[in-house]
Scaffold this motif. Sequence first.
Motif, PDB file in Angstrom:
ATOM      1  N   THR A 149      34.344 -26.258 -16.003  1.00 45.88           N
ATOM      2  CA  THR A 149      33.849 -25.166 -16.847  1.00 45.88           C
ATOM      3  C   THR A 149      32.368 -24.915 -16.619  1.00 45.88           C
ATOM      4  OG1 THR A 149      33.204 -26.515 -18.778  1.00 45.88           O
ATOM      5  CG2 THR A 149      35.511 -25.843 -18.623  1.00 45.88           C
ATOM      6  N   GLU A 150      31.710 -25.875 -15.989  1.00 45.66           N
ATOM      7  CA  GLU A 150      30.275 -25.748 -15.719  1.00 45.66           C
ATOM      8  C   GLU A 150      30.007 -25.169 -14.338  1.00 45.66           C
ATOM      9  OE1 GLU A 150      27.532 -29.281 -14.649  1.00 45.66           O
ATOM     10  OE2 GLU A 150      27.217 -28.944 -16.797  1.00 45.66           O
ATOM     11  N   ARG A 151      30.680 -25.681 -13.292  1.00 47.54           N
ATOM     12  CA  ARG A 151      30.316 -25.301 -11.927  1.00 47.54           C
ATOM     13  C   ARG A 151      30.899 -23.962 -11.476  1.00 47.54           C
ATOM     14  NH1 ARG A 151      34.924 -26.868  -8.779  1.00 47.54           N
ATOM     15  NH2 ARG A 151      35.881 -28.793  -9.524  1.00 47.54           N
ATOM     16  N   ILE A 152      31.968 -23.462 -12.133  1.00 46.50           N
ATOM     17  CA  ILE A 152      32.473 -22.133 -11.771  1.00 46.50           C
ATOM     18  C   ILE A 152      31.478 -21.091 -12.257  1.00 46.50           C
ATOM     19  CG2 ILE A 152      34.269 -20.430 -12.228  1.00 46.50           C
ATOM     20  CD1 ILE A 152      36.303 -22.631 -12.181  1.00 46.50           C
ATOM     21  N   ALA A 153      31.020 -20.243 -11.366  1.00 49.98           N
ATOM     22  CA  ALA A 153      29.957 -19.287 -11.656  1.00 49.98           C
ATOM     23  C   ALA A 153      30.269 -18.449 -12.886  1.00 49.98           C
ATOM     24  CB  ALA A 153      29.728 -18.379 -10.451  1.00 49.98           C
ATOM     25  N   GLY A 692      27.113 -21.516  -6.077  1.00 46.21           N
ATOM     26  CA  GLY A 692      28.479 -21.098  -6.367  1.00 46.21           C
ATOM     27  C   GLY A 692      28.576 -19.596  -6.539  1.00 46.21           C
ATOM     28  N   GLY A 693      29.754 -19.068  -6.320  1.00 46.99           N
ATOM     29  CA  GLY A 693      29.970 -17.642  -6.500  1.00 46.99           C
ATOM     30  C   GLY A 693      31.399 -17.343  -6.887  1.00 46.99           C
ATOM     31  N   ARG A 694      31.593 -16.194  -7.462  1.00 40.45           N
ATOM     32  CA  ARG A 694      32.944 -15.739  -7.803  1.00 40.45           C
ATOM     33  C   ARG A 694      32.970 -14.216  -7.690  1.00 40.45           C
ATOM     34  NH1 ARG A 694      35.435 -17.278 -13.555  1.00 40.45           N
ATOM     35  NH2 ARG A 694      33.653 -16.068 -14.307  1.00 40.45           N
ATOM     36  N   TYR A 695      34.014 -13.722  -7.014  1.00 41.39           N
ATOM     37  CA  TYR A 695      34.182 -12.281  -6.893  1.00 41.39           C
ATOM     38  C   TYR A 695      35.519 -11.898  -7.501  1.00 41.39           C
ATOM     39  CZ  TYR A 695      34.175  -7.556  -5.016  1.00 41.39           C
ATOM     40  OH  TYR A 695      34.185  -6.186  -4.903  1.00 41.39           O
ATOM     41  N   ALA A 740      22.199 -24.293  -9.184  1.00 34.88           N
ATOM     42  CA  ALA A 740      21.841 -25.381 -10.094  1.00 34.88           C
ATOM     43  C   ALA A 740      21.271 -26.536  -9.295  1.00 34.88           C
ATOM     44  CB  ALA A 740      23.059 -25.838 -10.892  1.00 34.88           C
ATOM     45  N   TYR A 741      20.368 -27.248  -9.905  1.00 35.23           N
ATOM     46  CA  TYR A 741      19.813 -28.442  -9.283  1.00 35.23           C
ATOM     47  C   TYR A 741      19.955 -29.620 -10.243  1.00 35.23           C
ATOM     48  CZ  TYR A 741      16.698 -31.740  -7.042  1.00 35.23           C
ATOM     49  OH  TYR A 741      16.208 -32.857  -6.441  1.00 35.23           O
ATOM     50  N   ARG A 742      20.625 -30.655  -9.773  1.00 30.82           N
ATOM     51  CA  ARG A 742      20.830 -31.865 -10.575  1.00 30.82           C
ATOM     52  C   ARG A 742      19.901 -32.955 -10.047  1.00 30.82           C
ATOM     53  NH1 ARG A 742      25.786 -32.190 -10.033  1.00 30.82           N
ATOM     54  NH2 ARG A 742      26.423 -31.327 -12.042  1.00 30.82           N
TER      55      ARG A 742
END
Length: 797
Positions: A149-153, A692-695, A740-742
């Motif tokens: 739920t966090e990493r999906i753009a 990350g990206g989502r189209y 994002a940078y961890r």
Amino acid sequence: MTRTLLRGLAFAAVWILVIGFPATTYSQSLTQRVTGKVVDQVTHQPLAGVSIIVLEIDPLMGTVTDDDGSFSLDAVPVGRHQLQCSYVGYQTYTTEGLVITSAKAVQVDIELSEGVDLASIEVVASGFANAPVNNLAMVSARSFTVEETERIAASVNDMGRMALSYPGVQQGGDDTENDIIIRGNSSFGILWRLEGIDIPNPNHFARPGTSGGGITIFSAQLLSRSDFYTGGMPAEYGNALSGAFDIHFKHGNLQDREYRIKTGLLGLDFATEGPLSKDRSSYVVNYRYSTLGLLNKLGFHLVGERVSNDFQDLSFNLYRESEDKKKQWTLFGMGGLSLEHYTPVANPADRQPGIANEWEDRRQGSNMAALGSTYTHLLNEKSYIKGVVALMGSAIFRMYDTLNLEDVRYRYNTENYNDNRLSTAWTYSLQMNERWSLKSGLIGHLIFYRFFNETNPRSSVTDITEKQRLVNLDGGGTTYTTQAYTQANMQINSRWSMLGGIHLLYLGHNSTIGIDPRFSTRYRFNPDHYVSLAIGKHSQMLPLAAYFYQDTTGLQPNANLPMIHSNHLILSHTYITRSHLKFNTEVYLQQLRKVPVKPDASSDYWMLNEQSNFPQFPVVSTGKGMNYGVDIAIEKFFTNQVYFLFNGSWFNASYNAFNGDTHPSRFASRWVSALTLGREVAFRNGNTLQFGGRYLFNGGFRYTPYDPALSDQQNTYVPLAGASWEGQVPAYKRMDARIAYRFNRLRYSGIISLDIQNVLSTKNISSVGYDAVRNELYYRQYPGGDFIPVLSYQVDF
């Protein structure tokens, strides 16, 4: 001006992320503890001696589980790692990539399925990451984690927004909300379940008659691995037509106290977890207050010039287990308050006569809470029982006023929907022998309700007469629902299994009942290649307030309406390659029956064309519908620092209104597609830069064309007879992005992230309007392309 400022802040954040990340590297090697428990998926019995290894680490790191199924790996290097679990007689299970940080111990609970004895077949990825938690789910189901739920753009820890990446799922009617449409069905048809009990709509800014809202109340800090269904649910799920979210809370750290602070555009979060009694009991709690609410108080309104939004929520889970590890108790809770306020133009002289919102003061919002306790008892090596008791409540309200030139208020709409419940659910599971297992349960809700709806339609924005006041709902009382189910799973041989069950749903208010038989079967060519079939009936009661509509004589013509039901037929094929690519195809057919329609041959009303609300006029349950289509998905699990998910769906959704004519349904957009991908670049000590990206590319929403002659004659929109929902706007296109940078330091770790919804500011169509002067329809677009950046900073210590 506001959106220009947001874009400037967004690109400044990207610059900081890209340029500033090298400064956070740290010379000392950092590690963290990973703990967990391994149990049998059916009996929940702990499994001793399970081999646990950390993949792709040199030198090899591993351990075995203790007698109570627990394990601990005390010095795992920070970064993203997978655990592989193997045990004689069980399928090998590989976790998703676990994010190990320097400041927060990782806890993972693993359920192993008994093995499929297929000689000389190498298991490539059986039991891999997104297999559903519920072992009885054979089609249209997958699990998800809080990290997903966090990493999906543009998901921003919201399950509804995350689900837009999954097959057959598309956005609702408003990009600023998290309603989802599954396989052409209204969002009304989705069930929310928490810790085994059905709960009210768990979203801020919820609306009556829907399952979505503005943003989820759930806290990411509390989520454990959970399931999402898009159809064909097993018999334990009832009162849902199209899909379900089955949410599980994690328990807190049993050994050390941990803290988290997170700040961002959506809210300020404060979380803590730790032991109450070391190795026996724990707590985890999270509180969030809306950043928008704080900015509103300072005079900044990011949502709209005269719009303020305010919300806050609290979630917690207390956990305790007995000394012999056979009994577990939890006390869990969640609650949220939300309010949206639209204010009029301050100076009456500046208000334009034809613009309604410049004269109106509107308040709307919702409150929701659930407090419950679970009890789980391992009765013996073959069976367990789990019980849940909960108090729940929801309140949705709307108060709309219009003002005159003297700022005298006139209330033209008042709505209150209050639903409070005392609920319980009990489950019994038994592994009868190597071939047969049984799962049965009861669910009950005692409901205390109060509904009120009063309207006074106006002929103009300054009409303040009392002549048209109408009360559509006014009443309260008590009713109840009961549900019972049983399902048996049979392993016919090493390749073939079958599941049969039945679900009963009873509404005490009008003594209506839904009897839902379900059947599914799976045939395995090998553990990573199988076909599945599911067929079953799924019933759902109407929104409770719908039964209490009253006409001008005080009668309730809709009080005895039956439940809506949907017959599902789903054929699924799944193949997982050695390179961890998953190919899945599902063909489905849904028949909708007993849908409320208006008993008027000239009316096209069909309740499931509504995304929210319910009929406030007399209806009859003779409507029908049919959805059919195919979902295709190709997914690469998150390995080698890369993941992607591509899916495409083609479908048709139609309905029959009262006169029997067939029309496309409102949500028959014809196709849905999404490409979601991500890449991590690893640095020293587990520091990572994530892109990350989502189209999203979906068919446009539907509308009913207008009758040019009658509309011109009456100077208002008049729908074209016989053409209900035949119009369709251009395709919906949206690109989301995430960077994002961890970082990890000796005593703390954190992440700074930027999610952008609609990064290209594509001007999608929000609605269709009618221009009376030109006698033509026109498209309304989201203002500013609906570019929404969400910057956040999180630190754990």
